[in-house]
Design a protein around this motif. Structure first.
Motif, short mmCIF file in Angstrom:
data_model
loop_
_atom_site.label_atom_id
_atom_site.label_comp_id
_atom_site.label_asym_id
_atom_site.label_seq_id
_atom_site.Cartn_x
_atom_site.Cartn_y
_atom_site.Cartn_z
N ARG A 48 0.86 -1.20 0.00
CA ARG A 48 0.00 0.00 0.00
C ARG A 48 0.88 1.24 0.00
O ARG A 48 2.01 1.19 0.47
CB ARG A 48 -0.88 0.01 1.26
N PRO A 49 0.36 2.36 -0.51
CA PRO A 49 1.22 3.54 -0.52
C PRO A 49 1.68 3.87 0.89
O PRO A 49 0.90 3.81 1.83
CB PRO A 49 0.30 4.66 -1.06
N ARG A 102 0.37 10.31 -1.74
CA ARG A 102 1.64 10.96 -1.38
C ARG A 102 2.48 11.36 -2.59
O ARG A 102 3.05 12.44 -2.64
CB ARG A 102 2.48 9.97 -0.55
N ASN A 103 2.55 10.43 -3.57
CA ASN A 103 3.40 10.71 -4.73
C ASN A 103 2.88 11.90 -5.53
O ASN A 103 3.65 12.70 -6.06
CB ASN A 103 3.50 9.47 -5.63
N LEU A 104 1.55 12.00 -5.59
CA LEU A 104 0.94 13.13 -6.28
C LEU A 104 1.29 14.43 -5.55
O LEU A 104 1.66 15.44 -6.17
CB LEU A 104 -0.58 12.94 -6.34
N GLU A 161 9.72 17.53 2.98
CA GLU A 161 9.27 16.91 1.73
C GLU A 161 9.26 17.93 0.60
O GLU A 161 9.64 17.61 -0.54
CB GLU A 161 7.85 16.32 1.91
N TYR A 162 8.82 19.15 0.89
CA TYR A 162 8.77 20.19 -0.15
C TYR A 162 10.16 20.39 -0.76
O TYR A 162 10.32 20.40 -1.98
CB TYR A 162 8.22 21.51 0.40
N VAL A 163 11.17 20.51 0.09
CA VAL A 163 12.53 20.76 -0.41
C VAL A 163 13.02 19.55 -1.21
O VAL A 163 13.55 19.69 -2.32
CB VAL A 163 13.48 21.09 0.76
N ALA A 164 12.82 18.36 -0.66
CA ALA A 164 13.31 17.16 -1.34
C ALA A 164 12.69 16.98 -2.71
O ALA A 164 13.31 16.41 -3.62
CB ALA A 164 13.03 15.93 -0.47
N ALA A 165 11.44 17.45 -2.87
CA ALA A 165 10.73 17.23 -4.13
C ALA A 165 11.16 18.18 -5.25
O ALA A 165 10.75 18.02 -6.40
CB ALA A 165 9.22 17.38 -3.89
#
Ligand code: ADQ
Length: 489
Positions: A18-19, A351-353, A379-383
């Protein structure tokens, strides 16, 4: 290596494939799979009659979940955990509600958890308890005769002693915390606040010691108990997030959304709908930007994703109504036929979206009034796309601010400062954005989620080793005394 027993209020989704859910679930599951063990917690269901734990074995991991009677749910979860502890530990003593019966329910559920857990334990298990719902669990386990090492990690802030004292049973809670062998906090400030409480309020003592790898640890003594405390800032897996964000940015949902922006800039905010996250203050700062710098009108939108949580707790219903009103008011004031300044979405997303949406946003706006860490900031920075990264605007009151030197750090109570920071982020030249991104990605990689988990578990296991060694020395000393006494006799 000894088995790991994880106890948390909720147990993450158990089906493989599962995600992945948030940080705790990923970090803890990896550790459980390595050593084998049990993940114990509430099933999320209310039941008419308490039942023994439901057991689901998947490979080396056993998931054990229990239902809660409606009264226990009301007292333990809605009541003391989320209407007393959550506001108090987030400095919102104005929202704190205390009811003795609810506190009794909180203790009762912790005792029930301990009773259900004891039969599952083996002598050499290591127990890791998570978060404010379960502060009294170690004490309940000790009373039931459990001698295993028990660690506790607080995911939310530990406030200044003066604020913690607003919780009526604060001394009982502090004493219960001291029943753990190791108490982990998100930041050095949280460790310091707990140390202050123990030394000033509980008349305890403290000493600076070091973990095996040199990290600072504090040894605390109070209420006749000794425990260690240290900061373990929770992390993410930045490279996995970067990869997911890049892959998903070509998905239809993302490209269609990007097209709908018609070349306008995008500010993204993602939070659980909670008063600690500072959503209303953020909306006002964005409104101020549109008013004070009208050239941004029609050129930028704020997308706020905020799925409701704890919607049966009254203060959460109020915050939702307030935000709906504010969104309507600000949109009513500035919107044009083809542009709405705020898109406010009350739902969960894959999450991936989310990571792909972060990647196409020029600004990540993360401005909680208080937050233990805040994984969305990381997460924002890593993305981000390293060749064209966006800018993080981050509250000084998120634990993450201690570790994110490249963010534009703001005080979320200073609306003008926040509004200026958003404008600066929207206008920042590429070279500065890249430099700031690099300043943050280094530490995010160095202190990823596995470092959080392994340093906590290493420290807990080191305490176990110390205790065993200490017991051996004591046994050896008492038997040599015994021999001397025999010789004398
Ligand atoms: P939270 O208060 O839940 O956690 P946060 O750290 O931001 O706050 O974690 C939220 C997680 O949920 C993130 O991974 C985020 O991506 C995800 N999420 C949020 N909204 C979502 C949505 N609409 N759809 C899907 N996913 C969504 C508590 C503490 C924090 C601490 C964490 C971990 O309050 O301070 O950082 O635990 O210790």
């Amino acid at each position: 290596m000894s088995r790991l027993i994880v106890v948390s209020n909720r147990v993450a989704p158990t089906q493989e494939g599962r995600p992945a859910a948030g940080g705790l679930a990923i970090g803890v599951l990896d550790a459980l799979k390595q050593t084998g063990g049990v993940w114990f917690g509430w099933s999320g269901e209310t039941v008419a009659q308490p039942q023994p734990p439901a057991i689901d074995v998947q490979g080396k991991v056993t998931y054990a979940t229990v239902g809660l009677a409606k009264r226990d749910y009301d007292h333990y979860y809605r009541g003391f955990s989320n209407a007393t502890l959550w506001p108090a530990l987030h400095y919102r003593t104005d929202l704190l509600r205390y009811d003795r019966q609810e506190y009794a329910g909180y203790l009762r559920v912790n005792q029930q958890f301990a009773r259900d857990l004891v039969p599952m334990l083996k002598d050499d298990d290591v127990i890791w308890v998570h978060d404010y719902h379960l502060i009294p669990l170690a004490e309940a386990l000790r009373e039931a005769g459990v001698r295993n090492p028990i660690g506790f990690f607080l995911h939310i802030p530990f406030p200044a002693p003066e604020v913690f004292r607003a919780v009526p049973p604060h001394a009982e809670l502090a004493k219960a915390l001291m029943a753990y062998d190791l108490i982990g906090f998100q930041t050095d400030s949280d460790v310091q606040a707990f140390r202050d409480y123990v030394t000033r309020e509980a008349m305890g003592t403290s000493a600076d010691v070091r973990a095996a790898d040199g990290r600072p640890v504090v040894r605390l003594t109070a209420y006749g108990r000794t425990a260690k405390a240290a900061a373990y800032p929770i992390g993410i897996y930045p490279d996995a997030i970067a990869q997911a964000a890049e892959q998903f940015s070509t998905r239809k949902a993302v490209t269609e959304f990007a097209q709908s922006m018609q070349g306008r800039k995008l500010i993204m905010s993602v939070d659980r709908l909670d008063y600690s996250k500072g959503l209303a203050e953020r909306f006002l700062a964005f409104e101020n930007l549109l008013q004070a710098s009208p050239h941004w009108q029609r050129r930028v939108s704020l997308v706020q994703i905020a799925p409701p949580t704890r919607s049966d707790v009254q203060t959460y219903q109020r915050i939702r109504q307030n935000l709906e009103r504010e969104t309507g008011r600000i949109n009513g004031r500035f919107a044009e036929l083809d542009w709405s300044p705020i898109r406010y979405l009350n739902r969960k997303y894959d999450r991936n979206l989310l990571m792909a949406l972060f990647r196409i946003a020029q600004v990540g706006l993360v401005t909680p009034l208080r937050d233990g860490m805040n994984l969305v900031a990381k997460e924002y920075v890593a993305a981000q796309d390293p060749s064209d990264p966006g800018v993080l605007v981050l509250s000084q009151f998120a634990g993450a601010a201690e570790q994110m030197p490249g963010a534009l750090v703001v005080n979320p109570f200073d609306m003008l400062q926040m509004s200026e920071a958003i404008e600066r982020a929207l206008s920042m030249p590429l070279a500065e954005r890249q430099a700031r991104y690099r300043d943050m990605m280094g530490p995010l990689r160095k202190n990823d989620l596995s470092v959080w988990r392994d340093s906590f578990l290493d420290d807990l296991r080191a305490i176990e080793a110390e205790t065993i060694a200490h017991a051996r020395v004591k046994r050896a000393a008492s038997s040599s005394h015994g021999r001397r006494d025999q010789v004398k006799a």
